[in-house]
Scaffold this active site. Structure first.
Site, PDB file in Angstrom:
ATOM      1  N   GLY A   1      20.364  28.523   1.741  1.00  0.00           N
ATOM      2  CA  GLY A   1      20.763  28.494   0.339  1.00  0.00           C
ATOM      3  C   GLY A   1      20.472  27.184  -0.354  1.00  0.00           C
TER       4      GLY A   1
ATOM      5  NE  ARG B   1      24.911  31.421  -0.355  1.00  0.00           N
ATOM      6  CZ  ARG B   1      24.722  30.275   0.308  1.00  0.00           C
ATOM      7  NH1 ARG B   1      24.011  30.269   1.419  1.00  0.00           N
ATOM      8  NH2 ARG B   1      25.226  29.145  -0.145  1.00  0.00           N
TER       9      ARG B   1
ATOM     10  CB  SER C   1      27.192  26.054  -5.259  1.00  0.00           C
ATOM     11  OG  SER C   1      26.459  25.191  -4.410  1.00  0.00           O
TER      12      SER C   1
ATOM     13  CD  GLN D   1      24.006  24.613  -1.753  1.00  0.00           C
ATOM     14  OE1 GLN D   1      23.558  25.695  -2.161  1.00  0.00           O
ATOM     15  NE2 GLN D   1      24.432  24.456  -0.508  1.00  0.00           N
TER      16      GLN D   1
ATOM     17  CG  ASP E   1      29.267  23.036   5.216  1.00  0.00           C
ATOM     18  OD1 ASP E   1      29.564  24.157   4.765  1.00  0.00           O
ATOM     19  OD2 ASP E   1      28.236  22.432   4.889  1.00  0.00           O
TER      20      ASP E   1
ATOM     21  CD  GLU F   1      25.076  30.254   5.098  1.00  0.00           C
ATOM     22  OE1 GLU F   1      24.247  29.362   5.266  1.00  0.00           O
ATOM     23  OE2 GLU F   1      26.222  30.002   4.663  1.00  0.00           O
TER      24      GLU F   1
ATOM     25  NE  ARG G   1      30.160  29.795   5.681  1.00  0.00           N
ATOM     26  CZ  ARG G   1      29.420  28.685   5.666  1.00  0.00           C
ATOM     27  NH1 ARG G   1      29.941  27.551   5.203  1.00  0.00           N
ATOM     28  NH2 ARG G   1      28.175  28.719   6.096  1.00  0.00           N
TER      29      ARG G   1
ATOM     30  NE  ARG H   1      28.339  24.764   8.489  1.00  0.00           N
ATOM     31  CZ  ARG H   1      27.694  23.777   9.070  1.00  0.00           C
ATOM     32  NH1 ARG H   1      27.939  23.482  10.338  1.00  0.00           N
ATOM     33  NH2 ARG H   1      26.791  23.072   8.416  1.00  0.00           N
TER      34      ARG H   1
ATOM     35  CE  LYS I   1      21.693  29.411   6.422  1.00  0.00           C
ATOM     36  NZ  LYS I   1      21.957  28.100   5.837  1.00  0.00           N
TER      37      LYS I   1
END
Length: 430
Positions: free
Chosen positions: A91, A120, A164, A166, A309, A337, A340, A384, A410
């Site tokens: 991602g 996502r 996010s 990101q 994470d 992913e 979670r 994770r 990953k």
């Protein structure tokens, strides 16, 4: 392939921490965006970092690698004209390269993992790229996504930080290369500010100047900048090591992990503080962390936003703690992913854990006596989740079988090798 985790009362030994995935992907990108030759020592090898290697090569970077380092001749602000890019299930790599692809005329990011990354959302970054004059074709914000750029413009840019960080990092990588100055404003909240700090740290090391407000919600980025070719050294990876530290905490152990600096800016370094709060015997000396676990843990309350994470590993430890633990401000775990929160807790319940969820919280009613286990559980293609469920399996009374555990590659391809080296009874099964 699946992994069977058989109850393991003791872990002993020492391992070298894997190199940081987050820093490796960022160093690979800034090296590609530089004009000249950069060297990265001790880069991580994982599906994510390998996806970044593959894509920057497709975009025109030249890479040479040996066992110690990777040497990269960058393409600067002029990536090669490519038709397709495949980021696999990565991602962060997708989002960073969506911004870089704005410098290309027409690039399609393919959907190689429809049941994971393909689900996502990337709408927030797409909205921002359109503000730069970039055309984007997407499927309700999801892959496949086509970027038609070539001449993006600077100026005033807004980006949501609700889902996010990101998306913001992607814009920060791109904006210095634009001709015009840019002003970036973050709307709503900003998740994972610590990770944005890592992006800013790497950009500064690459010679890029960015003025950030103290709360990291506003940025001034001068245009016309050039990334500098530099030498980088990748530190150890706290997110992956969090699972090994949690495994040592829930068992009788004497485990040392080398290569995790005390003053790291990785947010997941907080796993050390959380385990201390849980009263786990732990010493952090320089770059070495030693856990002398006795399996006795106390419940905690923890704001997980800065250590996203590592949260699942800390929850796994809390499953065996005395009392009720609460991990809050973790809604962004839902946009990884897999979900979670919902997906992970569903698998924990199968194993016998007593857990609850709220929109942005995970609540764990600890069972120090252990869980029953003896079931097959689904890791939802999430590295994770695989690592965290493995931690739980070490204290179950009967073995846990984790489906599709090979997706641990990953971020941590040798996770199970490391656990076996410490004495864990984990075996691959077809």
């Amino acid at each position: 392939m699946d992994v069977v985790v058989t109850p393991t009362p003791e872990l002993r030994g020492s391992i070298q921490a894997l190199s940081s995935k987050n820093y490796t992907t960022r160093y690979l990108l800034v090296a590609a965006l530089a004009e000249g030759t950069s060297t990265i020592y001790h880069p991580a090898h994982s599906e994510d970092s390998d996806a970044m290697r593959r894509c920057i090569r497709d975009l025109g970077a030249e890479l040479e690698e040996d066992g110690e380092k990777i040497v990269i001749k960058g393409f600067g602000s002029k990536p090669r004209d490519v038709r397709e890019l495949n980021v696999g299930n990565a991602g962060a790599v997708l989002r960073f390269l969506m911004a870089v692809a704005a410098l290309c005329p027409d690039v399609t990011f393919v959907n190689a993992y429809p049941d994971s990354l393909g689900k996502r959302p990337h709408d927030d970054l797409i909205v921002s790229l359109r503000q730069l004059g970039v055309e984007v074709d997407d499927h309700e914000g999801k892959l496949p996504i086509t970027i038609r750029g070539g001449a993006p413009k600077g100026g005033n840019i807004t980006v949501s930080g609700n889902v996010s960080s990101q998306f913001l990092s992607a814009l920060l990588f791109l904006a210095p290369l634009l001709e015009e100055d840019s002003e970036i404003e973050v709307l709503d909240d900003l998740k994972s500010k610590v990770v944005v700090g890592q992006t800013l740290e790497v950009l500064e090391q690459a010679g890029i100047v960015i003025e950030a407000s103290e709360d990291l919600m506003r940025y001034r980025v001068p245009g016309g900048q050039r990334y500098q070719a530099r030498t980088y050294r990748v530190q150890g990876d706290y997110p992956g090591s969090a699972a090994v530290l949690a495994a040592a905490a829930v068992t009788r152990s004497e485990v040392t992990i080398h290569g995790l600096p005390e003053k790291s800016r990785q947010g997941e370094r907080a796993v050390v503080d959380v385990l201390r709060m849980m009263e786990t015997p732990l010493v952090h000396d320089g770059d070495d962390i030693t856990v002398r676990g006795n399996g006795k843990l106390k419940a905690v309350e923890f704001d997980g936003d800065a250590a996203t994470d590592a949260v699942l590993a800390m929850v796994a430890a809390a499953v065996y703690a005395e009392g009720t633990s609460r991990f809050y401000n973790v809604e962004n775990l839902r946009y990884k992913e897999c979900d979670r929160i919902t997906d992970y807790l569903a698998e924990l319940r199968k194993a016998g854990a007593d857990v609850e969820e709220k929109r942005d919280e995970i609540i764990v009613h600890g069972k120090p006596e252990g869980l029953e286990g003896g079931v097959e559980i689904n890791a939802h293609y999430d590295h994770r989740v695989i690592m965290a469920l493995t931690v739980v399996g070490l204290r179950c009374r009967q073995p846990l079988r984790i489906r599709d555990a090979h997706h641990v590659a990953k971020s941590y391809p040798i996770f199970f090798d490391h656990l076996q080296a410490l004495g864990a009874n984990v075996q691959w099964q077809e």
